[in-house]
Scaffold this motif. Structure first.
Motif, PDB file in Angstrom:
ATOM      1  N   ALA A 137       0.820  -1.215   0.000  1.00 48.81           N
ATOM      2  CA  ALA A 137       0.000   0.000   0.000  1.00 48.81           C
ATOM      3  C   ALA A 137       0.851   1.261   0.000  1.00 48.81           C
ATOM      4  N   VAL A 138       2.057   1.181   0.532  1.00 48.34           N
ATOM      5  CA  VAL A 138       2.881   2.381   0.694  1.00 48.34           C
ATOM      6  C   VAL A 138       3.860   2.599  -0.453  1.00 48.34           C
ATOM      7  N   THR A 139       3.992   1.622  -1.356  1.00 44.86           N
ATOM      8  CA  THR A 139       5.098   1.618  -2.311  1.00 44.86           C
ATOM      9  C   THR A 139       5.134   2.853  -3.205  1.00 44.86           C
ATOM     10  N   ASP A 140       4.066   3.087  -3.934  1.00 42.77           N
ATOM     11  CA  ASP A 140       4.081   4.171  -4.919  1.00 42.77           C
ATOM     12  C   ASP A 140       4.156   5.539  -4.262  1.00 42.77           C
ATOM     13  N   ALA A 141       3.430   5.714  -3.158  1.00 44.46           N
ATOM     14  CA  ALA A 141       3.442   7.016  -2.494  1.00 44.46           C
ATOM     15  C   ALA A 141       4.843   7.349  -1.982  1.00 44.46           C
ATOM     16  N   THR A 142       5.524   6.364  -1.421  1.00 41.75           N
ATOM     17  CA  THR A 142       6.874   6.593  -0.903  1.00 41.75           C
ATOM     18  C   THR A 142       7.852   6.866  -2.041  1.00 41.75           C
ATOM     19  N   ALA A 143       7.701   6.140  -3.154  1.00 42.19           N
ATOM     20  CA  ALA A 143       8.555   6.389  -4.312  1.00 42.19           C
ATOM     21  C   ALA A 143       8.309   7.777  -4.885  1.00 42.19           C
ATOM     22  N   ASP A 144       7.063   8.240  -4.846  1.00 41.25           N
ATOM     23  CA  ASP A 144       6.758   9.592  -5.328  1.00 41.25           C
ATOM     24  C   ASP A 144       7.474  10.642  -4.488  1.00 41.25           C
ATOM     25  N   VAL A 145       7.521  10.427  -3.173  1.00 37.98           N
ATOM     26  CA  VAL A 145       8.222  11.374  -2.309  1.00 37.98           C
ATOM     27  C   VAL A 145       9.723  11.332  -2.570  1.00 37.98           C
ATOM     28  N   ALA A 146      10.250  10.157  -2.901  1.00 34.81           N
ATOM     29  CA  ALA A 146      11.665  10.082  -3.292  1.00 34.81           C
ATOM     30  C   ALA A 146      11.925  10.963  -4.505  1.00 34.81           C
ATOM     31  N   MET A 147      11.012  10.924  -5.480  1.00 32.64           N
ATOM     32  CA  MET A 147      11.176  11.772  -6.665  1.00 32.64           C
ATOM     33  C   MET A 147      11.072  13.251  -6.304  1.00 32.64           C
ATOM     34  N   THR A 148      10.162  13.567  -5.392  1.00 31.33           N
ATOM     35  CA  THR A 148      10.032  14.958  -4.925  1.00 31.33           C
ATOM     36  C   THR A 148      11.357  15.442  -4.351  1.00 31.33           C
ATOM     37  N   LEU A 149      11.963  14.620  -3.506  1.00 35.46           N
ATOM     38  CA  LEU A 149      13.220  15.003  -2.868  1.00 35.46           C
ATOM     39  C   LEU A 149      14.366  15.074  -3.869  1.00 35.46           C
ATOM     40  N   LEU A 202      22.205  12.802  -1.760  1.00 34.69           N
ATOM     41  CA  LEU A 202      21.704  11.696  -0.947  1.00 34.69           C
ATOM     42  C   LEU A 202      20.241  11.939  -0.617  1.00 34.69           C
ATOM     43  N   VAL A 203      19.406  10.914  -0.816  1.00 27.81           N
ATOM     44  CA  VAL A 203      17.978  10.990  -0.481  1.00 27.81           C
ATOM     45  C   VAL A 203      17.634   9.818   0.422  1.00 27.81           C
ATOM     46  N   ASN A 204      16.919  10.088   1.517  1.00 28.36           N
ATOM     47  CA  ASN A 204      16.502   9.020   2.429  1.00 28.36           C
ATOM     48  C   ASN A 204      14.991   9.054   2.614  1.00 28.36           C
ATOM     49  N   ALA A 244      29.668  15.885   6.469  1.00 27.23           N
ATOM     50  CA  ALA A 244      29.871  15.887   5.013  1.00 27.23           C
ATOM     51  C   ALA A 244      29.320  17.167   4.384  1.00 27.23           C
ATOM     52  N   LEU A 245      28.174  17.624   4.884  1.00 29.42           N
ATOM     53  CA  LEU A 245      27.607  18.868   4.367  1.00 29.42           C
ATOM     54  C   LEU A 245      28.481  20.067   4.746  1.00 29.42           C
ATOM     55  N   GLU A 246      28.992  20.054   5.964  1.00 28.85           N
ATOM     56  CA  GLU A 246      29.872  21.144   6.400  1.00 28.85           C
ATOM     57  C   GLU A 246      31.146  21.184   5.566  1.00 28.85           C
ATOM     58  N   ALA A 247      31.659  20.019   5.212  1.00 26.77           N
ATOM     59  CA  ALA A 247      32.894  19.934   4.423  1.00 26.77           C
ATOM     60  C   ALA A 247      32.635  20.139   2.931  1.00 26.77           C
ATOM     61  N   ARG A 248      31.360  20.242   2.550  1.00 26.15           N
ATOM     62  CA  ARG A 248      30.958  20.371   1.141  1.00 26.15           C
ATOM     63  C   ARG A 248      31.492  19.215   0.301  1.00 26.15           C
ATOM     64  N   SER A 249      31.560  18.046   0.913  1.00 32.60           N
ATOM     65  CA  SER A 249      32.043  16.873   0.180  1.00 32.60           C
ATOM     66  C   SER A 249      30.930  16.168  -0.574  1.00 32.60           C
ATOM     67  N   ILE A 250      29.669  16.561  -0.331  1.00 36.21           N
ATOM     68  CA  ILE A 250      28.536  16.100  -1.131  1.00 36.21           C
ATOM     69  C   ILE A 250      27.762  17.336  -1.573  1.00 36.21           C
ATOM     70  N   GLY A 251      26.933  17.164  -2.608  1.00 34.87           N
ATOM     71  CA  GLY A 251      26.252  18.313  -3.182  1.00 34.87           C
ATOM     72  C   GLY A 251      25.003  18.748  -2.449  1.00 34.87           C
ATOM     73  N   ALA A 252      24.182  17.782  -2.034  1.00 31.82           N
ATOM     74  CA  ALA A 252      22.909  18.124  -1.396  1.00 31.82           C
ATOM     75  C   ALA A 252      22.327  16.875  -0.757  1.00 31.82           C
ATOM     76  N   VAL A 253      21.300  17.087   0.063  1.00 31.50           N
ATOM     77  CA  VAL A 253      20.614  15.975   0.708  1.00 31.50           C
ATOM     78  C   VAL A 253      19.116  16.263   0.726  1.00 31.50           C
ATOM     79  N   GLY A 254      18.330  15.205   0.574  1.00 28.94           N
ATOM     80  CA  GLY A 254      16.878  15.299   0.706  1.00 28.94           C
ATOM     81  C   GLY A 254      16.401  14.243   1.691  1.00 28.94           C
TER      82      GLY A 254
END
Length: 318
Positions: A100-112, A232-234, A249-259
């Motif tokens: 029941a949760v699959t598509d809705a959770t995947a949609d939020v992954a795309m949002t992020l 990174l998206v969680n 990692a965010l402070e060091a700017r070693s990754i671009g962004a996180v959602g």
């Protein structure tokens, strides 16, 4: 008639369906149950519909031989808040609501993904601040999403739903990290190490179930392997990502962004994390659609019905 506790206010359709079968009591708080409330519930009710944050631990269950409550019908697919082995030891069945949760959770992954890559949260804040001075060629340059490399951690139902959206919708190449090889609808390459996947991917999505084995699975070594523009998206569970290592990692700017839709100690979100413009932070919206929540409720009620009818529960997890 069996007595059932609903641990939170539920969608009307869920309450109605449960009330047709059981004597139902609804706890009126939206906050997680306290240990005292859970102990009382185990003693007083024949079954409980519990959900995220209702911590049913071995410590609580040790107060009982065989509690009156014989089933915990979890409202949600993730059940890391329930010690399923301890429940088994004390004769308590645990069920969940996958599918029941699959598509809705995947949609939020795309949002992020889209918000983090295209700096949408930061951009909206700029407009609302009244400080936007108009379009220009180098304004808020983000990461082009189409054609990127997607790394999926955990290629289950939700991971595959994210992969489908990214491959067919955005032409992405898909790689994944999973305990075993998976048959997938889209072309996808399994990577032997998580660090190898992190180094290869432009966008890394966490979609694995939470368990003691996945606690801090995404830590300093994985974050350190990501590319400087990597996102990174969680959308799984917060404690799969080491939040302190992520902030570093965010402070060091070693990754671009996180959602993030989930947090290690939610609803607590570290102030350090909220200070980053390149962090997109949602309040656990994964399944926040009425029809999805109604489907989850219907599955939870069916698990309860089947259990008390002496049938196999459709979604038993222990």
């Amino acid at each position: 008639m069996k007595r059932i506790l609903l641990s939170r206010p539920m969608p009307p359709a869920t309450i109605e369906a449960a009330s047709q079968l059981f004597e139902v009591e609804i706890r009126d708080s939206t906050r997680p149950m306290s240990p005292a409330e859970i102990r009382s519930g185990l003693a007083v009710y024949d079954g409980m519909m519990v959900t995220l944050g209702d911590q049913v631990s071995a410590e609580i269950l040790q107060d009982f031989g065989r509690p009156r409550c014989k089933i915990l019908a979890n409202f949600g697919v993730g059940y890391n808040h329930i010690d399923t082995q301890a429940c088994r030891n004390h004769g308590v069945t645990v069920t969940n609501t996958p599918g029941a949760v699959t598509d809705a959770t995947a949609d939020v992954a795309m949002t992020l993904i889209l918000m983090a890559c295209r700096r949408a949260g930061e951009a909206e804040r700029l407009v609302r601040s009244g400080q936007w001075e108009g379009w220009h060629p180098t304004q808020m340059l983000g990461l082009h999403v189409t054609g990127r490399k997607l790394g999926v951690i955990g290629m289950g139902r939700i991971g595959q739903a994210v992969a489908r959206r990214c491959h067919f919708g955005f032409g992405m190449e898909v790689g994944y990290f999973n305990r075993s090889e998976k048959e997938t609808e889209v072309p996808a390459t399994r990577h032997e190490t998580l660090e190898g996947l992190a180094a290869w991917a432009d966008i890394l999505v966490v979609a694995t179930p939470a368990s003691p084995e996945t606690h801090h699975l995404v830590g300093a070594s994985v974050l350190g392997a990501m590319q400087p523009h990597g996102v990174l998206v969680n959308i799984a569970r917060g404690d799969i990502v080491d939040e302190a290592a992520l902030i570093a990692a965010l402070e060091a700017r070693s990754i671009g962004a996180v959602g993030l839709d989930v947090y290690e100690h939610e609803p607590l979100v570290p102030e350090a994390l909220m200070a980053f413009d390149n962090a997109v932070l949602l309040p656990h919206l994964g399944t926040s659609c009425l029809d999805v929540r109604e489907d989850m409720g219907a599955m939870a009620v069916e698990n309860l019905r089947a259990f008390f009818a002496g049938e196999d529960c459709p979604n038993k997890v222990n």
